[in-house]
Design a protein around this motif. Structure first.
Motif, PDB file in Angstrom:
ATOM      1  N   GLY A  43       0.782  -1.229   0.000  1.00 28.70           N
ATOM      2  CA  GLY A  43       0.000   0.000   0.000  1.00 28.70           C
ATOM      3  C   GLY A  43       0.813   1.278   0.000  1.00 28.70           C
ATOM      4  N   MET A  44       2.082   1.209  -0.425  1.00 29.61           N
ATOM      5  CA  MET A  44       2.889   2.432  -0.465  1.00 29.61           C
ATOM      6  C   MET A  44       2.423   3.337  -1.598  1.00 29.61           C
ATOM      7  N   LEU A  45       2.326   4.634  -1.306  1.00 27.59           N
ATOM      8  CA  LEU A  45       2.068   5.605  -2.382  1.00 27.59           C
ATOM      9  C   LEU A  45       3.443   6.142  -2.760  1.00 27.59           C
ATOM     10  N   GLY A  49      10.121   6.654  -4.150  1.00 29.98           N
ATOM     11  CA  GLY A  49      10.833   5.397  -3.911  1.00 29.98           C
ATOM     12  C   GLY A  49      10.746   4.428  -5.068  1.00 29.98           C
ATOM     13  N   GLU A  50       9.720   4.569  -5.892  1.00 28.93           N
ATOM     14  CA  GLU A  50       9.603   3.692  -7.058  1.00 28.93           C
ATOM     15  C   GLU A  50      10.180   4.365  -8.307  1.00 28.93           C
ATOM     16  N   GLY A  51      10.878   5.495  -8.102  1.00 31.13           N
ATOM     17  CA  GLY A  51      11.438   6.215  -9.245  1.00 31.13           C
ATOM     18  C   GLY A  51      12.686   5.536  -9.784  1.00 31.13           C
ATOM     19  N   VAL A 235      14.235  -3.921  -0.067  1.00 31.29           N
ATOM     20  CA  VAL A 235      13.202  -4.484   0.804  1.00 31.29           C
ATOM     21  C   VAL A 235      12.459  -3.301   1.408  1.00 31.29           C
ATOM     22  N   TYR A 236      11.188  -3.473   1.717  1.00 34.03           N
ATOM     23  CA  TYR A 236      10.484  -2.390   2.412  1.00 34.03           C
ATOM     24  C   TYR A 236       9.675  -2.941   3.576  1.00 34.03           C
ATOM     25  N   LEU A 237       9.565  -2.093   4.603  1.00 32.82           N
ATOM     26  CA  LEU A 237       8.750  -2.393   5.783  1.00 32.82           C
ATOM     27  C   LEU A 237       7.661  -1.333   5.829  1.00 32.82           C
ATOM     28  N   GLY A 247       7.951  -6.328   1.926  1.00 34.48           N
ATOM     29  CA  GLY A 247       7.947  -6.674   0.503  1.00 34.48           C
ATOM     30  C   GLY A 247       9.230  -6.221  -0.130  1.00 34.48           C
ATOM     31  N   ALA A 248       9.393  -6.450  -1.302  1.00 36.97           N
ATOM     32  CA  ALA A 248       8.755  -7.480  -2.101  1.00 36.97           C
ATOM     33  C   ALA A 248       9.768  -7.947  -3.130  1.00 36.97           C
ATOM     34  N   THR A 249       9.682  -9.209  -3.443  1.00 34.12           N
ATOM     35  CA  THR A 249      10.533  -9.734  -4.511  1.00 34.12           C
ATOM     36  C   THR A 249       9.886  -9.406  -5.856  1.00 34.12           C
ATOM     37  N   LEU A 292       0.787 -11.548  -8.738  1.00 32.20           N
ATOM     38  CA  LEU A 292       1.313 -11.235 -10.070  1.00 32.20           C
ATOM     39  C   LEU A 292       1.053  -9.767 -10.381  1.00 32.20           C
ATOM     40  N   ARG A 293       2.133  -9.007 -10.546  1.00 29.94           N
ATOM     41  CA  ARG A 293       1.972  -7.605 -10.937  1.00 29.94           C
ATOM     42  C   ARG A 293       1.753  -7.535 -12.451  1.00 29.94           C
ATOM     43  N   PRO A 294       0.777  -6.761 -12.901  1.00 27.69           N
ATOM     44  CA  PRO A 294       0.590  -6.589 -14.346  1.00 27.69           C
ATOM     45  C   PRO A 294       1.525  -5.484 -14.863  1.00 27.69           C
ATOM     46  N   GLY A 317       1.490  -2.372 -12.823  1.00 28.33           N
ATOM     47  CA  GLY A 317       2.765  -2.862 -12.306  1.00 28.33           C
ATOM     48  C   GLY A 317       2.900  -2.767 -10.809  1.00 28.33           C
ATOM     49  N   ARG A 318       3.948  -2.057 -10.359  1.00 28.88           N
ATOM     50  CA  ARG A 318       4.237  -1.930  -8.925  1.00 28.88           C
ATOM     51  C   ARG A 318       3.415  -0.818  -8.279  1.00 28.88           C
ATOM     52  N   ASN A 319       2.561  -0.128  -9.057  1.00 27.93           N
ATOM     53  CA  ASN A 319       2.005   1.133  -8.568  1.00 27.93           C
ATOM     54  C   ASN A 319       0.494   1.265  -8.683  1.00 27.93           C
TER      55      ASN A 319
END
Ligand code: GLY
Length: 337
Positions: A43-45, A49-51, A235-237, A247-249, A292-294, A317-319
């Motif tokens: 649930g991370m917004l 961090g996903e950049g 890894v994230y907490l 997560g996450a692999t 499964l991430r799309p 995807g991851r977002n």
């Protein structure tokens, strides 16, 4: 006008709510929790961090969606959906620090509002904010306003809000869009979208996510989202009231329907999480999940009208959780265009 939403995950439900609020008569076809990527999520917004260098379009889209989140939270009216308000990115080795500096340079090359949210912090400053993190960490960054939400609470709140405005739910997996009777269809079925509309540039990437529960012997969960770079792995907490989501692999699986957690992925997540926060060793391991991430090649989802009746919103995807309100606005436009 009737709208059938195919997909009961965060994208389907958020778009369904936006459409119902705009006057559509909406039915949601939900294939069930076992096929839902947004259930196997933290649930991370996480726009910063996903950049990743090369994904400028995604960073811009993510930042735009972050700005829409307060309105969605007001609409859902449940303050406990918010799980954390800020994030800390931490690193363990010189190579890990280098990775974070590279991420920071990418974020800082974006517009001023986005760039100003990320600041470098020393190891001492990190540990002043989160004293239970390892003494081994070298330093990191603070991402102000990089929130997290409780993904499952969010899904429940969305379902409640939809029921309140008269949206009907059909618990069934759609296998052919020709069977769906409606003026318009929103195809928001994640990895299944590419099976229902062949030719979409969406593929699946498997990932494990763990849930840890605090026991009476345990220290409290962190208050921030902690994104760790540790020995070249991420890894994230993510805190929950009573525990932590870890997560996450991410990897390609030989079987496109493989949702079975793999030993290696779970072992890495556990050892990295306990390295970052040693007190997690006394937590219970309450859930081991895989989903499964799309995915799309550039991280930008497919949100487009594909014929007179069908609009697609998939490939987040991851977002998916982060991008849900932005996608819902775009879908609302596409449905009436
Ligand atoms: N958004 C984080 C992940 O997909 O793991």
């Amino acid at each position: 006008m009737n709208l059938a939403v195919v997909g009961g995950g965060v994208i389907g439900l958020t778009c369904a709510l936006r459409a119902a609020d705009a006057g559509w008569r909406v039915t949601v076809f939900d294939a069930g929790v076992s096929r839902r990527a947004s259930d196997v999520a933290a649930g991370m917004l996480g726009s910063l961090g996903e950049g990743h260098p090369g994904e400028e379009a995604l960073l811009e889209l993510s930042a735009a969606s972050v700005r829409l989140w307060p309105e969605l939270l007001r609409r859902l009216d449940d303050p406990d959906i918010v799980a954390a308000r800020d994030s800390l990115f931490v690193a363990f080795t010189a190579a890990d620090m280098k990775y974070l500096h590279q991420l920071a340079r990418f974020v800082w090359s974006s517009d001023d509002e986005v760039a100003s949210r990320l600041t470098e912090v020393s190891a001492t400053q990190v540990r002043a904010k989160e004293p239970m993190l390892s003494g081994r960490l070298q330093g990191g960054y603070q991402a102000r306003g990089e929130m997290a939400v409780d993904n499952r609470r969010l899904l429940s709140a969305l379902r409640r809000a939809l029921a309140d405005v008269g949206v009907e739910f059909i618990d069934a997996r759609v296998t052919d869009l020709a069977d769906v009777r409606a003026d318009r269809i929103l195809l928001a079925a994640g990895v299944d979208a590419a099976r229902l509309w062949p030719g979409l540039r969406i593929y699946e990437a498997k990932g494990e996510v763990l849930r840890l529960g605090r026991t009476r012997w345990s220290v409290a969960p962190p208050r921030h989202v902690i994104r760790g770079r540790i020995d070249n792995r991420n890894v994230y907490l993510v805190p929950r009231g009573d525990g932590v989501v870890v997560g996450a692999t991410q990897y390609e699986s030989a079987d496109p329907d493989d949702r079975t957690p793999q030993v290696g992925g779970v072992a890495d997540l556990l050892s990295d999480a306990c390295e970052i926060m040693p007190g997690l060793r006394t937590y219970d391991l309450t859930e081991v999940g895989a989903g499964l991430r799309p995915m799309t090649d550039d991280g930008v989802p497919v949100v487009e009208r594909v014929d007179d009746r069908v609009v697609v919103a998939a490939g987040h995807g991851r977002n998916g959780i982060l991008l849900a309100p932005h996608t819902a606005d775009r879908v609302a436009e596409l449905l009436t265009s």
